[in-house]
Write a protein that holds these residues in place. Structure first.
Motif, PDB file in Angstrom:
ATOM      1  N   ARG A 217      35.115  47.862  24.080  1.00 14.41           N
ATOM      2  CA  ARG A 217      36.436  47.695  24.251  1.00 14.41           C
ATOM      3  C   ARG A 217      36.768  46.089  23.942  1.00 14.41           C
ATOM      4  NH1 ARG A 217      38.723  50.432  29.320  1.00 14.41           N
ATOM      5  NH2 ARG A 217      37.004  49.474  30.018  1.00 14.41           N
TER       6      ARG A 217
ATOM      7  N   SER B 210      39.091  43.167  21.826  1.00 12.73           N
ATOM      8  CA  SER B 210      40.157  42.314  22.489  1.00 12.73           C
ATOM      9  C   SER B 210      39.998  40.744  21.999  1.00 12.73           C
ATOM     10  CB  SER B 210      40.072  42.505  23.970  1.00 12.73           C
ATOM     11  OG  SER B 210      38.847  42.087  24.453  1.00 12.73           O
TER      12      SER B 210
ATOM     13  N   PHE C 119      42.870  51.845  28.745  1.00 13.64           N
ATOM     14  CA  PHE C 119      42.444  50.886  29.817  1.00 13.64           C
ATOM     15  C   PHE C 119      41.976  51.637  31.095  1.00 13.64           C
ATOM     16  CE2 PHE C 119      46.518  48.275  28.278  1.00 13.64           C
ATOM     17  CZ  PHE C 119      45.709  47.975  27.405  1.00 13.64           C
TER      18      PHE C 119
ATOM     19  N   LYS D 182      44.470  42.561  26.006  1.00 14.43           N
ATOM     20  CA  LYS D 182      43.548  43.783  26.429  1.00 14.43           C
ATOM     21  C   LYS D 182      42.548  43.421  27.657  1.00 14.43           C
ATOM     22  CE  LYS D 182      45.214  46.139  22.495  1.00 14.43           C
ATOM     23  NZ  LYS D 182      45.263  46.022  21.089  1.00 14.43           N
TER      24      LYS D 182
ATOM     25  N   SER E 146      48.077  49.936  25.679  1.00 11.42           N
ATOM     26  CA  SER E 146      47.989  49.252  24.581  1.00 11.42           C
ATOM     27  C   SER E 146      49.470  49.342  23.589  1.00 11.42           C
ATOM     28  CB  SER E 146      46.883  49.625  23.335  1.00 11.42           C
ATOM     29  OG  SER E 146      45.806  50.012  24.029  1.00 11.42           O
TER      30      SER E 146
END
Lengths: 97, 488
Positions: free
Chosen positions: A12, A16, A87, B97, B267
């Motif tokens: 991930r 980001s 998340f 994030k 998100s």
């Protein structure tokens, strides 16, 4: 790095990292637009100013049009270049694209 | 007392109480008290996230101080204020994030939780808590005084009474409702700020007989008012641009803003918040500062900048509309202090009490301590706002830039640069704050830029070089941290 043979970087974070770079790009574009119109057009003598909707052209393009422009840009970037990333779980199996 | 003005204000203060009661239910039932009370259960959606960020950032200076300066300086100051539009999207996408994911991994509820896990150093946490408590207490007190003064002048009561009303209204919902109450009230307050801005801008344009007419009058008084260089021609491009650090990208490092970047649900919430945040910030900043400039054509000759907006509002709008517009600066103050109050409380309870004083405290005990520390802090701010000590006013001047210089690299590079370590973080915090205060005393606006620029650059150099120099110490510990933060 031996301990990391069976580990990999959280996938991930690729997303980001890219999004953080995009944000810096946005801020730079935002700044250049703001600076360019303000001081490019605003440095002329006041007698030579042109006006848009009653406002001096430098101000209209830098602050009003610039604000609308960056809002549209943020919208496009978020819609088409930012991805949904979960998340909660550790993101091991998730495909992030 | 002007009833037309006072009624909207009273309705608005009463709404805050209702939100407090609503949010208190979650605090009571929530599975994890700390996460709920200090972070709203990481459950914010896009609209609430955007509004709480904008409203926390926007303070009395966006509605009173800034427009007052614009009145005296002209369009150049509106240009400067537009540097703030960047905060609408930049903070969320840079911390974005990465922060949300990392905070969940390490179960961080506060900025200090993040710093403690990332640097594994008691000193980082202590330094950061000291910065947060001192600087944010001072800015909270300054806003509190502003809130009292605003209520005093709008409701026609004494400063003491105004301060008391203000304290009760803020304390009640923050203490019982925690972060969720703060975020929800921020949303309502953000709307009030937004609508108030539109009303006063349109009202001023009408009162001035249209934009063209207003511009002509400004040129007749002083042509410099419509240039980017300020009424006396002293605003240089470099100086104005340097505000992109102070009130633009540097805002990333303000703990009260950064903590919001770990409070959202998913998100999608972040994406929506970036768009809404940019629009709302832009309209409020552009609208209020432009109104300040236009006010000069409508009501020339106001001497004290801070009185421009109230005077303008009361004289050009019917009283019920004026009440809504005047609620906006109070909303801005309330939405800033509520977040600061909770943040300082979390630094004391979560970062100091639970970590270092009583790690074994039970859930019930933590709850009692949290509520009472928040309430006590509020009373302390109230008491110090009655007769504000000089030290507090002095500290407040450094709060904004000081926090940025202290936190920007430990947070941002802590997230993105694996080699950053505790030595780098500690020295960059000390150097950042130290050089900022020193520079401000000795040579403010060094090289024609706002004082914050040089300390921010200095602390970057210090963070990177000290981290590299001490790379070979604690190799194992650093590897453990990297494993925890970067690897799965």
């Amino acid at each position: 790095m031996d301990t990391r043979k069976d580990k990999k970087i959280d996938p991930r974070f690729k997303v980001s990292n890219r999004e953080a770079l995009i944000a810096i790009g946005l801020a730079i574009i935002n700044f250049l637009w703001w600076y360019g119109f303000a001081y490019g057009m605003g440095s002329a003598p006041v007698e030579e100013y042109t006006f848009v909707f009653g406002l001096p052209a430098w101000f209209f393009y830098s602050c009003v049009a610039g604000f609308i422009f960056i809002t549209i840009l943020v919208f496009i970037v978020v819609r088409f270049f930012f991805s949904d990333v979960p998340f909660e779980n550790e993101g091991k199996e998730e495909e992030t694209q | 007392m002007n009833l037309g003005v006072a009624i909207p204000l009273v309705i608005f203060l009463a709404t805050l109480f209702l939100v407090g009661f609503y949010a208190a239910r979650f605090v009571k039932q929530g599975p994890d008290f700390l996460q709920e009370y200090f972070l709203g259960g990481r459950n914010l959606g896009g609209l609430v996230l955007a509004m709480t960020m904008v409203a926390t950032y926007g303070s009395a200076s966006s509605f009173i101080g800034g427009p007052g300066v614009a009145y005296n300086t002209g369009l150049g100051w509106v240009l400067l204020s537009m540097a703030q539009v960047v905060t609408g999207y930049f903070t969320l996408s840079v911390l974005g994030k990465k922060f949300a994911i990392t905070a969940r991994k390490i179960k961080a509820v506060t900025i200090n939780d993040f710093l403690r896990e990332r640097y594994n150093s008691k000193w980082v946490v202590i330094l950061s808590s000291v910065c947060i408590v001192i600087f944010l207490f001072a800015s909270m007190a300054a806003q509190w005084i502003g809130g009292g003064r605003l209520l005093e002048s709008f409701m026609g009561v004494s400063y003491q009474t105004a301060l008391f009303i203000f304290t009760i209204s803020v304390l009640f919902f923050v203490v019982i409702g925690g972060f969720r109450a703060v975020a929800l009230t921020d949303t309502i307050l953000g709307f009030i700020m937004f609508i108030g801005t539109l009303i006063i801008l349109i009202g001023t344009i009408i009162a001035g007989g249209g934009v063209t007419n207003i511009m002509n009058e400004l040129v007749a008084e002083n042509p410099n008012l419509i240039t980017p260089f300020g009424a006396d021609g002293s605003l240089t491009p470099l100086y104005v641009s340097s505000f992109w650090i102070l009130v633009g990208v540097g805002v990333v490092a303000l703990p009260q803003i950064a903590v919001r970047a770990m409070s959202y649900k998913n998100s999608k919430a972040m994406h929506t918040a970036m768009i809404i945040g940019t629009i709302v910030t832009g309209i409020i900043m552009l609208g209020m500062h432009l109104t300040g400039v236009f006010a000069r054509a409508v009501m020339p000759g106001i001497e004290i900048g801070d009185t421009v907006m109230p005077t303008l509002t009361l004289s050009i709008l019917p009283s019920w509309l004026a009440g809504i517009v005047l609620a906006a600066p109070i909303a801005a103050v309330v939405s800033t202090v509520n977040s600061l109050l909770l943040l300082v409380s979390s630094a004391l309870v979560k970062d100091i009490y639970i970590n270092y004083i009583k790690p074994t405290a039970s859930e019930k005990r933590i709850k009692n301590v949290s509520l009472s520390v928040t309430a006590l802090l509020g009373l302390l701010v109230y008491l110090s706002a009655i007769h504000p000590p000089d030290l507090l006013i002095w500290l407040n001047l450094f709060a904004f830039g000081g926090l940025e210089a202290a936190f920007i690299w430990p947070i941002v590079l802590g997230l993105y640069w694996r080699k950053g370590n505790a030595y780098g973080a500690i020295s960059s915090m000390i150097f950042g704050v130290g050089s900022y205060i020193l520079l401000d005393r000795l040579s403010p606006n060094l090289w024609g830029m706002h004082t914050v620029v040089v300390p921010v650059l200095l602390s970057l150099i210090v963070y990177v070089s000290v981290s590299l120099l001490t790379m070979n110490r604690n190799v194992q510990q650093q590897q453990k941290i990297e494993d925890k933060f970067w690897y799965v």
